[in-house]
Design a protein around this motif. Structure first.
Motif, PDB file in Angstrom:
ATOM      1  N   ALA A 267       0.806  -1.081   0.091  1.00 50.75           N
ATOM      2  CA  ALA A 267      -0.160  -0.127   0.047  1.00 50.75           C
ATOM      3  C   ALA A 267       0.783   1.299  -0.038  1.00 50.75           C
ATOM      4  N   VAL A 269       0.650   5.718  -0.027  1.00 48.28           N
ATOM      5  CA  VAL A 269       0.204   7.317  -0.091  1.00 48.28           C
ATOM      6  C   VAL A 269       0.189   7.579  -1.248  1.00 48.28           C
ATOM      7  N   PHE A 279      -4.913   6.145  -0.397  1.00 54.00           N
ATOM      8  CA  PHE A 279      -3.945   5.080  -0.352  1.00 54.00           C
ATOM      9  C   PHE A 279      -4.370   4.210  -1.799  1.00 54.00           C
ATOM     10  N   ALA A 301     -10.044   4.126   2.652  1.00 57.17           N
ATOM     11  CA  ALA A 301      -9.410   3.872   3.911  1.00 57.17           C
ATOM     12  C   ALA A 301     -10.105   4.393   4.893  1.00 57.17           C
TER      13      ALA A 301
END
Length: 315
Positions: A267, A269, A279, A301
Protein backbone atom coordinates in the motif's frame (compact mmCIF):
# COMPACT_ATOMS: atom_id res chain seq x y z
CA UNK A 1 17.39 4.72 18.93
CA UNK A 2 18.54 4.15 22.51
CA UNK A 3 16.02 6.46 24.17
CA UNK A 4 12.93 4.70 22.82
CA UNK A 5 13.66 1.27 21.36
CA UNK A 6 16.22 0.25 23.99
CA UNK A 7 14.82 2.25 26.89
CA UNK A 8 11.29 3.56 27.21
CA UNK A 9 9.51 1.06 24.95
CA UNK A 10 10.69 -2.17 26.66
CA UNK A 11 10.10 -0.49 30.04
CA UNK A 12 6.52 0.39 29.08
CA UNK A 13 5.74 -2.97 27.47
CA UNK A 14 6.96 -4.94 30.47
CA UNK A 15 4.46 -3.08 32.69
CA UNK A 16 1.48 -3.01 30.36
CA UNK A 17 1.83 -6.66 29.30
CA UNK A 18 2.12 -7.68 32.97
CA UNK A 19 -1.16 -5.90 33.64
CA UNK A 20 -2.98 -7.30 30.63
CA UNK A 21 -1.75 -10.87 31.20
CA UNK A 22 -1.55 -11.31 34.99
CA UNK A 23 -3.87 -8.62 36.38
CA UNK A 24 -6.71 -8.22 33.90
CA UNK A 25 -6.26 -11.72 32.36
CA UNK A 26 -7.14 -10.45 28.87
CA UNK A 27 -4.90 -13.09 27.28
CA UNK A 28 -2.07 -15.44 28.22
CA UNK A 29 1.64 -15.14 27.61
CA UNK A 30 1.52 -18.36 25.59
CA UNK A 31 -1.17 -16.90 23.32
CA UNK A 32 0.79 -13.66 22.94
CA UNK A 33 3.98 -15.47 21.89
CA UNK A 34 1.99 -17.63 19.51
CA UNK A 35 0.53 -14.47 17.96
CA UNK A 36 4.05 -13.04 17.51
CA UNK A 37 5.30 -16.22 15.81
CA UNK A 38 2.22 -16.57 13.59
CA UNK A 39 1.90 -12.93 12.53
CA UNK A 40 1.99 -12.48 8.72
CA UNK A 41 5.06 -10.26 8.56
CA UNK A 42 5.63 -8.23 5.42
CA UNK A 43 8.87 -8.20 3.45
CA UNK A 44 9.80 -5.03 5.34
CA UNK A 45 9.99 -6.96 8.62
CA UNK A 46 11.35 -10.28 7.38
CA UNK A 47 14.80 -9.68 8.90
CA UNK A 48 13.67 -8.07 12.17
CA UNK A 49 11.04 -10.36 13.64
CA UNK A 50 10.67 -10.10 17.44
CA UNK A 51 11.56 -13.05 19.63
CA UNK A 52 9.06 -14.70 22.03
CA UNK A 53 8.87 -13.01 25.43
CA UNK A 54 9.67 -14.89 28.62
CA UNK A 55 7.73 -14.54 31.85
CA UNK A 56 10.73 -13.17 33.72
CA UNK A 57 10.93 -10.29 31.25
CA UNK A 58 7.57 -8.87 32.33
CA UNK A 59 7.32 -10.15 35.88
CA UNK A 60 8.64 -7.92 38.67
CA UNK A 61 11.54 -5.69 37.68
CA UNK A 62 12.30 -7.43 34.40
CA UNK A 63 12.56 -5.75 31.02
CA UNK A 64 11.80 -7.11 27.57
CA UNK A 65 14.89 -8.32 25.69
CA UNK A 66 14.83 -7.53 21.97
CA UNK A 67 17.15 -5.93 19.46
CA UNK A 68 16.32 -2.35 18.46
CA UNK A 69 15.04 -3.39 15.02
CA UNK A 70 12.95 -6.22 16.48
CA UNK A 71 11.52 -3.86 19.09
CA UNK A 72 10.51 -1.44 16.34
CA UNK A 73 8.72 -4.26 14.54
CA UNK A 74 6.99 -5.26 17.77
CA UNK A 75 5.77 -1.68 18.24
CA UNK A 76 4.35 -1.70 14.70
CA UNK A 77 2.42 -4.95 15.08
CA UNK A 78 1.45 -4.79 18.77
CA UNK A 79 -1.84 -2.88 18.27
CA UNK A 80 -2.89 -5.30 15.53
CA UNK A 81 -2.03 -8.36 17.62
CA UNK A 82 -3.71 -7.51 20.92
CA UNK A 83 -5.94 -4.51 20.12
CA UNK A 84 -9.07 -6.65 19.68
CA UNK A 85 -8.52 -8.12 23.16
CA UNK A 86 -8.40 -4.73 24.92
CA UNK A 87 -11.56 -2.81 26.00
CA UNK A 88 -12.13 0.45 24.15
CA UNK A 89 -11.97 2.55 27.32
CA UNK A 90 -8.86 0.97 28.84
CA UNK A 91 -6.65 3.84 30.07
CA UNK A 92 -3.52 1.67 30.15
CA UNK A 93 -3.96 0.79 26.49
CA UNK A 94 -4.61 4.41 25.52
CA UNK A 95 -1.33 5.45 27.10
CA UNK A 96 0.53 2.64 25.36
CA UNK A 97 -0.93 3.88 22.08
CA UNK A 98 0.50 7.31 22.87
CA UNK A 99 3.96 5.74 23.08
CA UNK A 100 3.36 3.89 19.80
CA UNK A 101 2.54 7.22 18.15
CA UNK A 102 5.66 8.78 19.65
CA UNK A 103 7.78 6.00 18.13
CA UNK A 104 6.09 6.45 14.74
CA UNK A 105 6.77 10.19 14.76
CA UNK A 106 10.37 9.73 15.89
CA UNK A 107 11.17 7.09 13.26
CA UNK A 108 9.49 8.91 10.38
CA UNK A 109 11.69 10.29 7.59
CA UNK A 110 9.54 13.42 7.28
CA UNK A 111 8.44 16.07 9.75
CA UNK A 112 7.28 19.69 10.02
CA UNK A 113 7.25 22.24 12.82
CA UNK A 114 3.70 21.12 13.61
CA UNK A 115 5.02 17.57 14.03
CA UNK A 116 7.46 18.73 16.70
CA UNK A 117 4.74 20.66 18.54
CA UNK A 118 2.36 17.70 18.46
CA UNK A 119 5.16 15.37 19.59
CA UNK A 120 5.92 17.67 22.52
CA UNK A 121 2.31 17.50 23.76
CA UNK A 122 2.14 13.75 23.16
CA UNK A 123 5.29 13.11 25.21
CA UNK A 124 3.98 15.27 28.07
CA UNK A 125 0.67 13.38 28.12
CA UNK A 126 2.39 10.01 27.99
CA UNK A 127 4.83 10.73 30.83
CA UNK A 128 2.15 12.25 33.07
CA UNK A 129 -0.18 9.29 32.57
CA UNK A 130 2.62 6.74 32.98
CA UNK A 131 3.43 8.12 36.42
CA UNK A 132 -0.27 8.08 37.37
CA UNK A 133 -0.96 4.58 36.04
CA UNK A 134 2.20 2.95 37.40
CA UNK A 135 3.01 4.82 40.64
CA UNK A 136 5.43 2.12 41.82
CA UNK A 137 7.29 1.88 38.50
CA UNK A 138 10.67 3.54 38.19
CA UNK A 139 10.88 6.72 36.12
CA UNK A 140 13.99 5.87 34.12
CA UNK A 141 16.38 8.61 32.86
CA UNK A 142 15.53 7.88 29.22
CA UNK A 143 11.98 9.01 29.94
CA UNK A 144 13.42 12.40 30.77
CA UNK A 145 15.47 12.35 27.58
CA UNK A 146 12.20 12.09 25.62
CA UNK A 147 11.38 15.66 26.63
CA UNK A 148 14.28 16.93 24.48
CA UNK A 149 13.29 15.05 21.30
CA UNK A 150 10.91 17.76 19.95
CA UNK A 151 13.64 20.41 20.30
CA UNK A 152 16.10 18.12 18.56
CA UNK A 153 13.57 17.62 15.75
CA UNK A 154 13.13 21.38 15.35
CA UNK A 155 16.88 21.98 15.21
CA UNK A 156 18.04 19.08 13.03
CA UNK A 157 14.98 17.68 11.23
CA UNK A 158 13.58 14.12 11.28
CA UNK A 159 15.03 12.16 14.19
CA UNK A 160 15.49 9.11 12.00
CA UNK A 161 18.23 10.94 10.08
CA UNK A 162 20.49 11.30 13.12
CA UNK A 163 19.77 8.28 15.27
CA UNK A 164 22.49 5.88 16.39
CA UNK A 165 21.26 2.76 14.59
CA UNK A 166 23.36 3.29 11.46
CA UNK A 167 26.46 4.04 13.54
CA UNK A 168 25.93 0.81 15.46
CA UNK A 169 25.51 -1.02 12.17
CA UNK A 170 29.00 0.19 11.28
CA UNK A 171 30.37 -1.73 14.25
CA UNK A 172 29.68 -4.93 12.34
CA UNK A 173 32.81 -4.38 10.25
CA UNK A 174 34.98 -4.55 13.38
CA UNK A 175 33.14 -7.27 15.30
CA UNK A 176 33.03 -9.66 12.33
CA UNK A 177 36.83 -9.65 11.96
CA UNK A 178 39.27 -11.89 13.80
CA UNK A 179 42.56 -10.35 14.86
CA UNK A 180 45.79 -11.88 16.10
CA UNK A 181 47.53 -8.60 16.85
CA UNK A 182 46.88 -7.69 20.50
CA UNK A 183 49.77 -5.26 20.79
CA UNK A 184 48.01 -2.20 19.42
CA UNK A 185 44.36 -3.04 18.71
CA UNK A 186 43.18 0.57 18.03
CA UNK A 187 45.92 1.07 15.41
CA UNK A 188 45.09 -2.23 13.73
CA UNK A 189 41.36 -1.46 13.60
CA UNK A 190 41.87 2.08 12.32
CA UNK A 191 44.44 1.23 9.63
CA UNK A 192 42.54 -1.77 8.24
CA UNK A 193 39.28 0.18 8.21
CA UNK A 194 40.87 3.08 6.35
CA UNK A 195 42.34 0.68 3.79
CA UNK A 196 38.90 -0.89 3.36
CA UNK A 197 37.25 2.52 2.87
CA UNK A 198 39.90 3.56 0.36
CA UNK A 199 39.29 0.35 -1.59
CA UNK A 200 35.49 0.84 -1.55
CA UNK A 201 35.77 4.45 -2.79
CA UNK A 202 38.24 3.64 -5.57
CA UNK A 203 36.70 3.42 -9.01
CA UNK A 204 37.87 2.38 -12.45
CA UNK A 205 41.52 3.16 -13.24
CA UNK A 206 42.11 4.76 -9.86
CA UNK A 207 39.34 7.34 -10.14
CA UNK A 208 36.55 7.97 -7.65
CA UNK A 209 33.80 5.37 -7.43
CA UNK A 210 30.47 6.58 -8.76
CA UNK A 211 28.50 3.96 -6.83
CA UNK A 212 29.95 4.26 -3.33
CA UNK A 213 27.23 6.46 -1.84
CA UNK A 214 24.45 5.05 -4.02
CA UNK A 215 24.79 1.84 -5.99
CA UNK A 216 21.66 2.51 -8.05
CA UNK A 217 18.14 1.15 -8.20
CA UNK A 218 17.36 -2.56 -8.15
CA UNK A 219 14.94 -4.28 -10.48
CA UNK A 220 13.67 -7.77 -9.80
CA UNK A 221 13.36 -10.58 -12.29
CA UNK A 222 10.45 -10.32 -14.69
CA UNK A 223 9.25 -10.75 -18.26
CA UNK A 224 8.86 -8.62 -21.36
CA UNK A 225 5.24 -7.89 -22.25
CA UNK A 226 3.27 -5.96 -24.85
CA UNK A 227 1.73 -3.15 -22.83
CA UNK A 228 -1.26 -2.66 -25.14
CA UNK A 229 -2.25 -6.31 -24.87
CA UNK A 230 -2.05 -6.46 -21.06
CA UNK A 231 -3.44 -2.98 -20.33
CA UNK A 232 -5.39 -1.79 -23.40
CA UNK A 233 -7.38 0.71 -21.32
CA UNK A 234 -4.15 2.38 -20.12
CA UNK A 235 -2.25 2.40 -23.42
CA UNK A 236 -3.19 5.93 -24.51
CA UNK A 237 -2.45 7.46 -21.10
CA UNK A 238 0.84 5.57 -20.86
CA UNK A 239 1.93 6.75 -24.32
CA UNK A 240 1.17 10.35 -23.34
CA UNK A 241 3.14 9.91 -20.13
CA UNK A 242 6.20 8.42 -21.82
CA UNK A 243 5.86 10.61 -24.96
CA UNK A 244 6.45 7.54 -27.14
CA UNK A 245 4.15 4.89 -28.52
CA UNK A 246 5.34 1.95 -26.45
CA UNK A 247 5.01 -1.69 -27.40
CA UNK A 248 7.36 -3.84 -25.38
CA UNK A 249 7.97 -3.07 -21.69
CA UNK A 250 9.56 -4.94 -18.80
CA UNK A 251 7.21 -6.24 -16.10
CA UNK A 252 8.66 -7.08 -12.69
CA UNK A 253 7.42 -7.98 -9.22
CA UNK A 254 9.61 -5.60 -7.19
CA UNK A 255 11.98 -2.67 -7.45
CA UNK A 256 14.18 -0.83 -4.96
CA UNK A 257 14.47 2.95 -5.38
CA UNK A 258 16.86 4.87 -3.11
CA UNK A 259 16.90 1.97 -0.68
CA UNK A 260 13.10 1.67 -0.48
CA UNK A 261 11.73 -1.63 -1.76
CA UNK A 262 8.34 -1.80 -3.47
CA UNK A 263 6.52 -5.04 -4.22
CA UNK A 264 3.20 -5.92 -5.74
CA UNK A 265 0.43 -5.72 -3.19
CA UNK A 266 2.00 -3.09 -0.95
CA UNK A 267 0.00 0.00 0.00
CA UNK A 268 1.29 3.46 -0.94
CA UNK A 269 0.10 6.95 -0.03
CA UNK A 270 -0.64 8.62 -3.37
CA UNK A 271 -2.30 11.83 -2.20
CA UNK A 272 -3.86 13.69 0.70
CA UNK A 273 -7.47 14.84 1.02
CA UNK A 274 -7.59 17.50 3.77
CA UNK A 275 -4.71 15.84 5.65
CA UNK A 276 -6.33 12.41 5.24
CA UNK A 277 -4.11 10.04 3.23
CA UNK A 278 -5.38 8.51 0.01
CA UNK A 279 -4.00 5.00 -0.47
CA UNK A 280 -3.33 2.92 -3.52
CA UNK A 281 -2.43 -0.77 -3.82
CA UNK A 282 0.55 -1.45 -6.04
CA UNK A 283 -0.93 -3.66 -8.75
CA UNK A 284 1.97 -3.88 -11.19
CA UNK A 285 5.46 -2.48 -11.88
CA UNK A 286 6.55 -1.53 -15.38
CA UNK A 287 10.10 -0.55 -16.39
CA UNK A 288 10.81 1.35 -19.61
CA UNK A 289 14.21 2.86 -20.42
CA UNK A 290 15.33 2.50 -16.78
CA UNK A 291 12.25 4.46 -15.60
CA UNK A 292 9.91 2.71 -13.16
CA UNK A 293 6.14 3.10 -13.50
CA UNK A 294 3.65 1.96 -10.87
CA UNK A 295 0.14 0.84 -11.77
CA UNK A 296 -2.01 1.47 -8.69
CA UNK A 297 -5.51 0.53 -7.64
CA UNK A 298 -7.10 3.28 -5.55
CA UNK A 299 -8.80 2.06 -2.39
CA UNK A 300 -10.99 3.46 0.37
CA UNK A 301 -9.39 3.80 3.80
CA UNK A 302 -10.89 4.11 7.27
CA UNK A 303 -8.78 4.89 10.33
CA UNK A 304 -9.15 2.71 13.43
CA UNK A 305 -7.84 4.67 16.40
CA UNK A 306 -8.01 1.68 18.75
CA UNK A 307 -5.25 -0.14 16.85
CA UNK A 308 -3.72 2.85 14.98
CA UNK A 309 -4.14 1.43 11.48
CA UNK A 310 -5.96 2.28 8.28
CA UNK A 311 -8.35 -0.41 7.11
CA UNK A 312 -8.47 -0.34 3.31
CA UNK A 313 -10.96 -1.83 0.89
CA UNK A 314 -11.48 -1.53 -2.90
CA UNK A 315 -13.63 1.33 -4.13
Amino acid sequence: MHVLLEGVVPHELSHVLFRFIFVQSLFTLKWFNSAIRGFPYSYLHSSSKPEPIEKKHIDGCGTIKQSASAMLTLVHILPVIIGHRIPLDDVYWKNTLRLVQIVLFCTSSYCTRDTAMYLKNLIAEYLYNFKSLYPKASFIPKMHYMVHLPTQMLMYGPLRHHWCMRFEGKNGYFTNKRYKNFRNIPLTLASRHQMYMAYMQAGHEGGRSSSFLYAGDKVGSGVEITFGEVYPELLQAFCQLTMVCVEKVYQTSFVAIHGNEYRRGCALVINYDEDIPVFGILFDIIVLDHVKYFILEEVEAEFNGHILVYAIKPL
